[in-house]
Scaffold this motif. Structure first.
Motif, PDB file in Angstrom:
ATOM      1  N   PRO A 184      30.163 -37.002 -26.344  1.00 42.51           N
ATOM      2  CA  PRO A 184      28.732 -37.287 -26.514  1.00 42.51           C
ATOM      3  C   PRO A 184      28.150 -37.972 -25.287  1.00 42.51           C
ATOM      4  CG  PRO A 184      30.065 -38.843 -27.764  1.00 42.51           C
ATOM      5  CD  PRO A 184      31.017 -37.800 -27.254  1.00 42.51           C
ATOM      6  N   LEU A 185      26.879 -37.697 -25.024  1.00 38.71           N
ATOM      7  CA  LEU A 185      26.161 -38.410 -23.974  1.00 38.71           C
ATOM      8  C   LEU A 185      25.660 -39.735 -24.531  1.00 38.71           C
ATOM      9  CD1 LEU A 185      23.959 -35.612 -22.329  1.00 38.71           C
ATOM     10  CD2 LEU A 185      26.359 -36.183 -21.907  1.00 38.71           C
ATOM     11  N   GLN A 186      25.806 -40.780 -23.757  1.00 33.75           N
ATOM     12  CA  GLN A 186      25.340 -42.112 -24.157  1.00 33.75           C
ATOM     13  C   GLN A 186      24.068 -42.429 -23.376  1.00 33.75           C
ATOM     14  OE1 GLN A 186      26.809 -43.541 -26.636  1.00 33.75           O
ATOM     15  NE2 GLN A 186      28.539 -42.113 -26.695  1.00 33.75           N
ATOM     16  N   PRO A 187      22.903 -42.360 -24.033  1.00 39.68           N
ATOM     17  CA  PRO A 187      21.650 -42.556 -23.289  1.00 39.68           C
ATOM     18  C   PRO A 187      21.413 -44.008 -22.909  1.00 39.68           C
ATOM     19  CG  PRO A 187      21.195 -42.408 -25.630  1.00 39.68           C
ATOM     20  CD  PRO A 187      22.681 -42.139 -25.472  1.00 39.68           C
ATOM     21  N   VAL A 188      20.669 -44.190 -21.844  1.00 39.98           N
ATOM     22  CA  VAL A 188      20.137 -45.510 -21.530  1.00 39.98           C
ATOM     23  C   VAL A 188      19.032 -45.808 -22.539  1.00 39.98           C
ATOM     24  CG1 VAL A 188      18.961 -46.896 -19.772  1.00 39.98           C
ATOM     25  CG2 VAL A 188      20.598 -45.133 -19.084  1.00 39.98           C
ATOM     26  N   ARG A 189      18.949 -47.026 -23.015  1.00 40.42           N
ATOM     27  CA  ARG A 189      17.840 -47.373 -23.882  1.00 40.42           C
ATOM     28  C   ARG A 189      16.536 -47.222 -23.110  1.00 40.42           C
ATOM     29  NH1 ARG A 189      18.340 -53.050 -26.603  1.00 40.42           N
ATOM     30  NH2 ARG A 189      18.390 -53.639 -24.382  1.00 40.42           N
TER      31      ARG A 189
END
Length: 244
Positions: A184-189
């Motif tokens: 999974p990609l972990q987005p920046v908030r």
């Protein structure tokens, strides 16, 4: 007065360029491909005549209607994207700063009218090219297409970064063919975005491009290689692939 016979385009002498630009002014959508063949083939090569054409392109853009404006702005944007950066001596971005300023203003306005996501991304890249924003003025299109191809910084395996209707993940096999291992990609908030990423996000939201805006935190987020588990910055690998 420009002596076009002393300049070159993709086909040699540029003495024919003024008449080509006359035809482009009369029919931007119909003549754009011919203009690009001469002044910016493959969207990645420009010539002395290409930069000398920027003042005329700014005049054409200033006078044409909304239905033709995109073609003119994208042609000029492709040329500007080929220019050496603002830090380089005699950069065309500096030499032709006045017409580029006009083109930037018109692109900024026209972006707000763009409805189709692909056109919006193309215009956004043109806006960045007029500002001298290197790399990202050419590689935002994955936000629309939903896919980037990158290489793992550790094991060198080729990977797909997927952004969009199929999800937000990284994989090493063709995900369209069936079940594959995904990271999974972990987005920046969104509130933690800074600099250009924050500006892109804020602009897309303001212009009603919510789907594109949703992908930006993932593009500037992190993921891991499905093969070796190495954690990496998605944006850094996109940039690395472009600069190879």
């Amino acid at each position: 007065m420009t002596d076009w016979s002393t300049l070159t385009d993709a086909c040699g002498t540029a003495e024919h360029v003024p008449s080509l630009l006359d035809r482009f002014e009369a029919d931007p959508n119909g003549v754009r491909s011919e203009v690009m063949d001469h002044l910016c083939p493959q969207l990645d090569t420009a010539f002395p005549a290409s930069y000398e054409a920027l003042p005329r392109l700014a005049q054409i853009a200033s006078a044409c209607g909304p239905e033709d404006l995109t073609s003119v702005l994208l042609a000029a944007g492709a040329i500007a994207a080929c220019s050496p950066g603002l830090s380089e001596p005699d950069s065309p971005l500096t030499v032709y700063s006045a017409p580029i300023g006009v083109l930037h203003m018109l692109t900024d306005r026209h972006l707000r009218r763009a409805v189709e996501a692909g056109e919006y991304v193309d215009l956004l890249q043109s806006l960045l090219s007029f500002e001298g924003a290197e790399i990202w003025d050419r590689c935002l299109d994955g936000l629309h297409s939903g896919e980037y191809e990158v290489v793992c910084p550790h094991c060198g395996v080729n990977m797909f970064i997927v952004l969009g209707q199929d999800g937000y993940f990284c994989c090493t096999d063709d995900y369209a063919l069936g079940e594959v291992e995904k990271s999974p990609l972990q987005p920046v908030r969104a509130q933690d975005l800074t600099g250009l990423p924050r500006r892109l996000f804020t602009r897309a939201v303001a212009d009603g491009q919510e789907e594109l805006a949703h992908g930006i935190p993932y593009l500037f987020g992190r993921t891991a290689c499905p093969d070796c588990g190495t954690d990496f910055s998605v944006a850094e690998r996109v940039v690395a692939g472009w600069t190879l």
